[in-house]
Design an enzyme around this catalytic site. Structure first.
Site, PDB file in Angstrom:
ATOM      1  N   ASP A  39       9.981  -6.644  -3.581  1.00  0.00           N
ATOM      2  CA  ASP A  39       8.864  -7.161  -2.787  1.00  0.00           C
ATOM      3  C   ASP A  39       8.670  -8.608  -3.204  1.00  0.00           C
ATOM      4  OD1 ASP A  39       6.217  -7.836  -1.759  1.00  0.00           O
ATOM      5  OD2 ASP A  39       5.979  -5.687  -1.416  1.00  0.00           O
ATOM      6  N   ASP A  72       5.816  -3.996   6.480  1.00  0.00           N
ATOM      7  CA  ASP A  72       4.641  -4.216   7.325  1.00  0.00           C
ATOM      8  C   ASP A  72       4.976  -4.944   8.615  1.00  0.00           C
ATOM      9  OD1 ASP A  72       5.240  -6.714   6.395  1.00  0.00           O
ATOM     10  OD2 ASP A  72       3.287  -7.110   5.473  1.00  0.00           O
ATOM     11  N   ASN A  73       6.253  -4.999   8.993  1.00  0.00           N
ATOM     12  CA  ASN A  73       6.586  -5.618  10.270  1.00  0.00           C
ATOM     13  C   ASN A  73       7.837  -4.973  10.851  1.00  0.00           C
ATOM     14  OD1 ASN A  73       9.078  -7.641   9.844  1.00  0.00           O
ATOM     15  ND2 ASN A  73       7.800  -7.649   7.995  1.00  0.00           N
ATOM     16  N   ALA A  92       0.820  -1.209   0.000  1.00  0.00           N
ATOM     17  CA  ALA A  92       0.000   0.000   0.000  1.00  0.00           C
ATOM     18  C   ALA A  92       0.860   1.268   0.000  1.00  0.00           C
ATOM     19  CB  ALA A  92      -0.943  -0.012   1.205  1.00  0.00           C
ATOM     20  N   LYS A 147       4.203  -8.199  -7.094  1.00  0.00           N
ATOM     21  CA  LYS A 147       3.880  -6.797  -6.834  1.00  0.00           C
ATOM     22  C   LYS A 147       4.921  -5.851  -7.408  1.00  0.00           C
ATOM     23  CE  LYS A 147       1.138  -7.288  -2.593  1.00  0.00           C
ATOM     24  NZ  LYS A 147       1.033  -6.938  -1.166  1.00  0.00           N
ATOM     25  N   CYS A 163      -0.904 -21.435  28.304  1.00  0.00           N
ATOM     26  CA  CYS A 163      -1.880 -22.106  29.163  1.00  0.00           C
ATOM     27  C   CYS A 163      -3.254 -21.443  29.059  1.00  0.00           C
ATOM     28  CB  CYS A 163      -1.398 -22.115  30.608  1.00  0.00           C
ATOM     29  SG  CYS A 163      -1.184 -20.485  31.340  1.00  0.00           S
ATOM     30  N   ARG A 204      -6.462  -0.684  -1.901  1.00  0.00           N
ATOM     31  CA  ARG A 204      -5.585   0.341  -1.343  1.00  0.00           C
ATOM     32  C   ARG A 204      -4.236   0.409  -2.057  1.00  0.00           C
ATOM     33  NH1 ARG A 204      -5.417  -4.320   1.008  1.00  0.00           N
ATOM     34  NH2 ARG A 204      -3.601  -5.092   2.146  1.00  0.00           N
TER      35      ARG A 204
END
Length: 952
Positions: A487, A559-560, A461, A511, A615, A498
């Protein structure tokens, strides 16, 4: 000739006019033609809207899908607004412009080509805008706006408009309850104005998820005091309204409507009179109820965000520009001092009439020098904000602007103290596609930016928006200039809403390749190469020292956090500037890293989101997020990781040792999956259905029964406290019912997925599946007292590794040719059973624990780990990043020139601040071999002031 009636505002009467004045679609609206008769569009997957729905919600999307929007002016700003509004998914967009394309327009109008010069801007843009979203009807009008049928629209946006036009259109819209927006940019400055009427209803002011908390106690008094778990402080405030669910004992609260609360502390608040209610026993969740608000937007407020006086002066500067253009028929010439003096005098006169005593001639003078400019980054930022206001006007979601907004990036101008004085000749037009930018920065700057070599990491985006801006400003478009974009992802349908460089025919393509082709069409001179590599340690053989040394800068559209940290480290290592930006729904941020001047992105900091304890997922969920995470983990474990692990186990002798070395808890999970997949291999579809049915019984009956056997509902801890209290919700087993839709959804999805990993063809035939189920013998289950339930993560793995090792050693293995088929989770394919399984698995688990279920939409958001993104925010963030690029290209060395930005377009929060300084080191020779290095960080980090290193 078809005759229709159009209301003439000036004459206050109906006049005859021909069909050519308005689009055919507008006529259909006036005549009440059915919605279905108008839609001439190809079918498109529902996922085109999915990401927007995560941000706006279903109701807002439905409301917006019925809205008709008029956007006047198709220069760079107008087309930016139109692009974002079309991607947003309104009902229709009508673009209006009487003007023809000029050289200056090519600086920021990304749908105009040199071959379009002299052609009408609206007509040239219509087809390209229509291709962005087949759900939106796009039409063009080339007639004068005054004769347009404004009553056909719910929102009217004016760009590149005169003050006279703004006044009469604004008055008409205000009278007729039409939302009215004015957007304008002049060089490095921008302006927004919104009039949504005197009483505008906002259904959700911030778009945040409703707050909720687990209940530990509710007192029986007036007012009743609600105590929450001490896991995390509640986020309720005075006056909020809440509802209760799952309360045991004081069940009257479960059926009450919204109740107003009063905050007492971080873990408690008061509610209504509970003295006549039943005694509270245990459990319960309290959830905020979002309340609509009616805003009075009839007051003029200047939104400043840190530049109060400057933006007040810009208000008078923009007004003076209207007067100047009306008097001289043009804007002030670039860098023309005479025109600047005239504009300052006009603005000063306006400020005096308004009794404004803080008039700053320098601000208006600079505005005059750049007013003829047309910059893609400024249009991207203002256009993103304006389109967001359109969405607010259509949906009532998020807080609208009240009412004025001014923005400037005048710090981008060359520093005169460093010899950056520009002349009128240097900024004069040259019949070039960059004339709008040359008018601000001069011809020499344009040649410099064309020679830049940049590395863009990410073509999603933000990456698409950056590439669009790069093409328009001419980055890498000259001799020696170049853009490398990488990418590794391919294009999915959900990207199209977007990532505007992509079209439906690009689905499945890489992309980076599709994006590179798209920007070459925008500006054929751009030199660009597309890669499909991940930027990580494994690709350092490609992105070497030589590669980075040949760059002028790096742009991160990732994006991270981990990827950002790695790329930042490479930029620090090779001393290259980095532009970084990110979005999350309506929120966004930008960062510029300048070597030896500003602080870098730095190592990953702890996230505000805490990991869910294992847990909790396995035994003690109390939120739908827990059950969805558990369902996603079930999918990954059963249908992906276990299959991958089986394949490795069969082919790699070191698999066991390597798995155990990863830690006991993780090793148990991995090896359990390996054993289950090897010991219970199905032979046909019937066995897949049988497995699914037994899996259902194990997960939702047997495991819960075993848990309750170990910890009965009345169980107490060694301290004498109830075990099932606070965040521990006491579950109950479920009984399988083939008539229950959710029960069958689980069996159908699980059986098909199980068959897929073994290469067995599945079926959707419910009758056939029910017939198989009728013959399935479900083993009886008896809880065992010897089973130990892990209350902590550490206990979870203690007893299982030895047992699993013995089981696997005794297992008769299949042939070496046997391999399973791991499944990659894909949220956007409704035919692959992935989301069917997630939704059913999670909601059944939620039913076990009396947690409210989630629909498919919410489940997809959480289980798909989707980062919500909308075109408006990505456009605005990319615009701000490119404004910092201007400074880097010019070689600015004053830290006061640079900006980091934090924005939340939902609540009108825009903060642009100076970046932090780079830490410095004092190096001195010591008596011993080596150097003594003193680290001198900023004062805000005093804990490091005395830290030393000695380099040998």
């Amino acid at each position: 000739i078809n005759i229709i009636f159009v209301y003439s505002y000036n004459e206050q009467k109906f006049v005859d006019t021909t069909l050519s004045i308005v689009s055919r679609y507008t006529l259909m609206l006036m005549l009440g033609v059915g919605h279905g008769d108008l839609r001439l569009m190809s079918s498109c997957s529902r996922m085109f809207h999915s990401i927007r729905q995560y941000v706006l919600g279903h109701d807002a999307m439905r409301t917006m899908g019925k809205a008709n929007v008029l956007i006047s002016g198709m220069k760079g700003l107008g087309v930016e607004v139109a692009k974002n509004v079309v991607l947003a998914g309104v009902g229709s967009v009508t673009i209006q412009d009487q003007g023809s394309a000029e050289w200056t327009d090519l600086s920021s109008q990304f749908y105009l080509r040199e071959s379009d010069l002299g052609e009408n801007r609206a007509l040239c843009s219509e087809k390209a805008l229509a291709r962005l979203n087949s759900h939106v009807r796009v039409s063009a009008c080339t007639e004068h706006l005054e004769r347009f049928c404004l009553n056909c629209f719910q929102v009217v946006v004016l760009t590149d408009s005169s003050l006279e036009e703004q006044r009469w259109v604004g008055a008409f819209c205000h009278t007729n309850n039409i939302r009215f927006i004015v957007a304008d940019t002049k060089g490095l400055c921008g302006q927004l104005f919104c009039d949504f009427g005197e009483a505008f209803e906002v259904r959700d002011s911030d778009g945040e998820s409703p707050h909720s908390a687990m209940i530990t106690h509710i007192s029986k008094e007036n007012p009743g005091i609600v105590s929450c778990t001490d896991e995390q402080a509640h986020e309720f405030t005075d006056g909020m309204q809440v509802t209760f669910s799952g309360v045991q004992g004081m069940t009257e609260l479960n059926s009450c409507g919204p109740i107003e609360i009063k905050r007492i502390g971080s873990y408690s608040f008061s509610i209504c009179d509970t003295s006549n209610f039943s005694e509270y026993e245990k459990a319960g969740v309290v959830t905020e109820v979002k309340q609509s608000k009616t805003l009075n937007l009839d007051l003029l407020v200047v939104n400043d965000y840190g530049k109060v006086e400057k933006h007040q002066n810009l208000h008078f500067g923009f007004r003076a520009l209207h007067e100047f253009k009306q008097k001289h028929g043009r804007l002030p010439k670039p860098r023309n001092q005479t025109d600047a003096e005239l504009l300052v005098a006009m603005a000063k006169q306006l400020s005096t009439a308004a009794n404004f005593d803080k008039f700053d001639e320098d601000v208006v003078h600079k505005l005059s020098l750049v007013a003829a400019g047309d910059l893609a980054p400024v249009n991207a930022f203002i256009g993103g904000l304006a389109a967001q206001e359109v969405m607010k006007a259509c949906t009532g979601k998020f807080t609208p602007l009240k009412q004025w907004f001014y923005f400037d990036s005048l710090e981008c101008l060359p520093d005169q103290e460093d010899g950056g004085l520009l002349t009128e000749e240097a900024c004069a037009p040259r019949s070039s596609r960059y004339d709008g930018q040359v008018a601000v920065f001069g011809a020499d700057f344009q040649e410099k930016i064309k020679k830049q070599r940049y590395f863009l990491v990410g073509a999603g985006a933000i990456g698409c928006e950056l590439l669009k801006n790069f093409a328009l400003i001419g980055l890498g478009a000259g001799e020696g200039g170049h853009i490398t974009v990488t990418d590794m992802d391919s294009i999915e349908r959900s990207n199209l809403n977007r990532q505007f460089l992509f079209r439906s025919e690009d689905i499945g393509r890489q992309k980076s390749e599709a994006a590179a082709e798209a920007v070459k069409k925008m500006n054929p001179s751009v030199n660009i190469t597309a890669h499909q590599n991940r930027v990580c340690p494994e690709s350092e053989g490609i992105y070497t020292h030589q590669f980075y040394s040949g760059l002028d800068g790096v742009a991160a559209a990732l994006d991270n956090v981990d990827a950002r940290v790695y790329l930042d480290g490479r930029c620090v290592q090779y001393q290259r500037p980095m532009l970084e930006g990110g979005t999350l729904g309506s929120k966004g941020h930008t960062l510029v890293v300048v070597p030896h001047l500003t602080e870098s992105y730095g190592p990953a900091s702890s996230s505000g989101q805490k990991a869910i304890p294992l847990c909790t997922l396995k035994h003690f969920p109390h939120r739908i997020e827990h059950t969805l995470q558990w369902a996603r983990d079930q999918f990954e474990g059963l249908f992906k990781h276990s299959a991958e692990n089986v394949n490795q186990y069969l082919s790699d002798p070191e698999f066991w040792a390597r798995t155990v070395a990863r830690g006991e808890v993780e090793a148990v999970e991995v090896l359990e999956g390996v054993y289950a997949n090897l010991s219970d291999r199905p032979q046909d579809w019937t066995e897949c259905v049988t497995w699914a049915r037994i899996q259902w019984e194990s997960l939702y009956n047997n495991d819960i029964a075993q848990l309750l056997h170990c910890f009965p509902p009345n169980h107490v801890t060694s301290s004498g406290l109830p075990f099932w209290m606070g965040a521990k919700r006491c579950p109950h087993p479920l009984t399988f019912d083939p008539a229950n839709t959710t029960h069958m959804d689980f069996v159908v999805a699980a059986a098909n997925l199980y068959g897929q990993i073994y290469g067995i063809e599945g079926s959707r035939d419910h009758e056939g599946i029910q017939k198989i189920l009728s013959g399935v013998r479900v083993p009886e289950f008896t809880p065992k007292s010897s089973v130990k339930i892990a209350v902590t993560d550490e206990e979870l793995a203690e007893t299982k590794l030895e047992e699993l090792e013995l089981k696997l050693l005794s297992l008769q293995l299949p042939s070496q040719n046997f391999r399973m088929v791991p499944l990659e989770f894909e949220k956007d394919d409704d035919s692959n059973f992935h989301m069917d399984y997630i939704v059913a698995t999670s909601n059944l688990r939620a039913e076990n624990y009396d947690i409210p279920a989630a629909d498919r939409h919410k489940s997809k958001l959480i289980a798909g780990r989707i980062i919500p993104a909308i075109a408006t925010t990505t456009a605005a963030v990319a615009g701000l990043m490119c404004l910092e690029l201007y400074k880097l290209v010019q070689g600015h060395r004053r830290i006061s020139s640079f900006r980091v930005a934090y924005v939340n377009m939902a609540v009108q929060y825009y903060v642009l601040s100076q970046p932090g300084r780079a830490p410095t080191f004092t190096v001195s020779k010591t008596s011993s071999p080596g150097w003594d290095v003193q680290f001198c960080p900023r004062k805000a980090d005093d804990r490091l002031l005395k830290k030393k290193w000695c380099f040998k």
